[in-house]
Motif scaffolding. Structure first.
Motif, PDB file in Angstrom:
ATOM      1  N   ASP A  40      56.262  38.791  46.979  1.00  0.00           N
ATOM      2  CA  ASP A  40      55.389  39.915  46.638  1.00  0.00           C
ATOM      3  C   ASP A  40      53.961  39.463  46.374  1.00  0.00           C
ATOM      4  OD1 ASP A  40      57.465  41.893  46.681  1.00  0.00           O
ATOM      5  OD2 ASP A  40      58.139  41.129  44.740  1.00  0.00           O
ATOM      6  N   ALA A  41      53.805  38.198  45.976  1.00  0.00           N
ATOM      7  CA  ALA A  41      52.479  37.657  45.688  1.00  0.00           C
ATOM      8  C   ALA A  41      52.489  36.157  45.956  1.00  0.00           C
ATOM      9  CB  ALA A  41      52.077  37.928  44.244  1.00  0.00           C
ATOM     10  N   ILE A  42      51.357  35.661  46.461  1.00  0.00           N
ATOM     11  CA  ILE A  42      51.206  34.235  46.745  1.00  0.00           C
ATOM     12  C   ILE A  42      49.871  33.778  46.178  1.00  0.00           C
ATOM     13  CG2 ILE A  42      50.933  32.476  48.543  1.00  0.00           C
ATOM     14  CD1 ILE A  42      52.747  34.169  50.347  1.00  0.00           C
ATOM     15  N   PHE A  43      49.914  32.662  45.444  1.00  0.00           N
ATOM     16  CA  PHE A  43      48.709  32.017  44.939  1.00  0.00           C
ATOM     17  C   PHE A  43      48.584  30.657  45.607  1.00  0.00           C
ATOM     18  CE2 PHE A  43      46.686  29.003  42.011  1.00  0.00           C
ATOM     19  CZ  PHE A  43      45.454  29.606  41.872  1.00  0.00           C
ATOM     20  N   VAL A  44      47.388  30.346  46.091  1.00  0.00           N
ATOM     21  CA  VAL A  44      47.137  29.044  46.703  1.00  0.00           C
ATOM     22  C   VAL A  44      46.061  28.347  45.878  1.00  0.00           C
ATOM     23  CG1 VAL A  44      46.459  27.791  48.788  1.00  0.00           C
ATOM     24  CG2 VAL A  44      47.722  29.956  48.990  1.00  0.00           C
TER      25      VAL A  44
ATOM     26  N   ILE B 260      47.634  38.108  48.055  1.00  0.00           N
ATOM     27  CA  ILE B 260      47.396  36.673  48.130  1.00  0.00           C
ATOM     28  C   ILE B 260      46.081  36.386  47.412  1.00  0.00           C
ATOM     29  CG2 ILE B 260      46.298  36.839  50.415  1.00  0.00           C
ATOM     30  CD1 ILE B 260      47.486  33.994  50.977  1.00  0.00           C
ATOM     31  N   VAL B 261      46.088  35.320  46.630  1.00  0.00           N
ATOM     32  CA  VAL B 261      44.898  34.867  45.925  1.00  0.00           C
ATOM     33  C   VAL B 261      44.762  33.374  46.183  1.00  0.00           C
ATOM     34  CG1 VAL B 261      43.817  34.525  43.660  1.00  0.00           C
ATOM     35  CG2 VAL B 261      45.034  36.653  44.159  1.00  0.00           C
ATOM     36  N   LEU B 262      43.548  32.954  46.508  1.00  0.00           N
ATOM     37  CA  LEU B 262      43.274  31.546  46.789  1.00  0.00           C
ATOM     38  C   LEU B 262      42.056  31.112  45.986  1.00  0.00           C
ATOM     39  CD1 LEU B 262      43.646  33.232  49.775  1.00  0.00           C
ATOM     40  CD2 LEU B 262      44.283  30.916  50.381  1.00  0.00           C
TER      41      LEU B 262
ATOM     42  N   ASN C 138      40.823  37.055  47.308  1.00  0.00           N
ATOM     43  CA  ASN C 138      42.077  37.801  47.261  1.00  0.00           C
ATOM     44  C   ASN C 138      42.095  38.839  48.375  1.00  0.00           C
ATOM     45  OD1 ASN C 138      40.195  39.264  45.271  1.00  0.00           O
ATOM     46  ND2 ASN C 138      41.828  40.756  45.596  1.00  0.00           N
ATOM     47  N   ALA C 139      43.325  39.139  48.795  1.00  0.00           N
ATOM     48  CA  ALA C 139      43.511  40.115  49.871  1.00  0.00           C
ATOM     49  C   ALA C 139      44.906  40.738  49.739  1.00  0.00           C
ATOM     50  CB  ALA C 139      43.361  39.447  51.230  1.00  0.00           C
ATOM     51  N   ARG C 140      45.103  41.824  50.449  1.00  0.00           N
ATOM     52  CA  ARG C 140      46.378  42.517  50.464  1.00  0.00           C
ATOM     53  C   ARG C 140      46.930  42.545  51.879  1.00  0.00           C
ATOM     54  NH1 ARG C 140      45.617  47.590  47.581  1.00  0.00           N
ATOM     55  NH2 ARG C 140      45.746  46.246  45.796  1.00  0.00           N
TER      56      ARG C 140
ATOM     57  N   SER D  49      42.531  35.051  38.412  1.00  0.00           N
ATOM     58  CA  SER D  49      43.446  34.881  39.550  1.00  0.00           C
ATOM     59  C   SER D  49      44.746  35.640  39.327  1.00  0.00           C
ATOM     60  CB  SER D  49      43.731  33.391  39.782  1.00  0.00           C
ATOM     61  OG  SER D  49      42.548  32.714  40.132  1.00  0.00           O
ATOM     62  N   ILE D  50      45.314  35.537  38.137  1.00  0.00           N
ATOM     63  CA  ILE D  50      46.562  36.251  37.840  1.00  0.00           C
ATOM     64  C   ILE D  50      46.332  37.757  37.863  1.00  0.00           C
ATOM     65  CG2 ILE D  50      48.281  36.690  36.026  1.00  0.00           C
ATOM     66  CD1 ILE D  50      48.187  33.636  35.444  1.00  0.00           C
ATOM     67  N   ASP D  51      45.196  38.207  37.348  1.00  0.00           N
ATOM     68  CA  ASP D  51      44.868  39.636  37.413  1.00  0.00           C
ATOM     69  C   ASP D  51      44.799  40.106  38.868  1.00  0.00           C
ATOM     70  OD1 ASP D  51      43.877  42.176  36.115  1.00  0.00           O
ATOM     71  OD2 ASP D  51      42.187  41.699  37.452  1.00  0.00           O
ATOM     72  N   LYS D  52      44.155  39.322  39.726  1.00  0.00           N
ATOM     73  CA  LYS D  52      44.017  39.698  41.146  1.00  0.00           C
ATOM     74  C   LYS D  52      45.368  39.682  41.867  1.00  0.00           C
ATOM     75  CE  LYS D  52      39.343  39.702  41.434  1.00  0.00           C
ATOM     76  NZ  LYS D  52      38.639  40.936  41.668  1.00  0.00           N
TER      77      LYS D  52
END
Length: 184
Positions: free
Chosen positions: A99-103, A127-129, A181-183, A22-25
């Motif tokens: 700049d980045a969001i993790f859910v 964004i990574v979920l 994940n998406a951009r 997740s952190i890599d993505k």
């Protein structure tokens, strides 16, 4: 980071292998602001804050047990770059660009959280979920597509851990996790 480095309570934690992917993505290199929604134990926020000390991390969690263990881990690792908020996403999230969001947890607020991310992610933000339920992953894929996110990817990771059983050993599975994940 190894899971056993974290202080724990009954709050579920994103396990090390899932956290690493997740952190890599999230692609946090050279990013300035990071939001962790449904932070749980804070394992994603803590690891991101340690690996990227110039990153301003905002972690939001609604449950008292989660807030308590995140505070303990922030203190344990002596982190100064995490802003911890007790509240409900997206209502209580600071109104700024990320700049980045993790859910990690959406508390049945998935659609408004995606709307928030669409409005508050910087251009090319990520964004990574994480999900354990297939239906939630399919719902977020549609929400991301409808919101115009690019390069939507979905992977499922299943981790099995080696355990001793009598004189032998076996691999005990953890719940599979779907990482989306998406951009922007």
């Amino acid at each position: 980071m190894r899971d056993d480095e974290f202080l724990r309570n009954k709050v579920p934690m994103t396990k090390s292998e899932v956290r690493a992917i997740s952190i890599d993505k999230l692609a946090l290199t050279n990013k300035k602001t990071f939001l962790d929604v449904g932070a749980g134990t804070g394992s994603v926020s803590i690891q991101a804050a340690r690996e990227f000390p110039d990153l301003a991390v905002t972690a939001i969690e609604m449950k008292d047990d989660g807030i308590d263990i995140i505070k303990q881990n922030i203190n344990k690792f002596n982190l100064q770059n995490i802003n911890l908020i007790q509240g409900v996403a997206p209502h209580d999230i600071p109104n700024q660009k990320y700049d980045a969001i993790f859910v990690g947890g959406s508390g049945e607020q998935l659609e408004p959280i995606i709307e928030f991310a669409n409005e508050h992610l910087t251009d090319e933000g990520t964004i990574v979920l994480n999900f354990i339920l297939f239906e939630n992953a399919m719902q977020v894929e549609k929400l991301l597509t409808d919101a115009g996110f690019k390069k939507i990817e979905m992977v499922e990771i299943g981790v099995l851990r080696w355990h001793q059983l009598g004189k032998g050993h076996f691999f005990k599975p953890n719940n599979p996790t779907i990482i989306v994940n998406a951009r922007k």
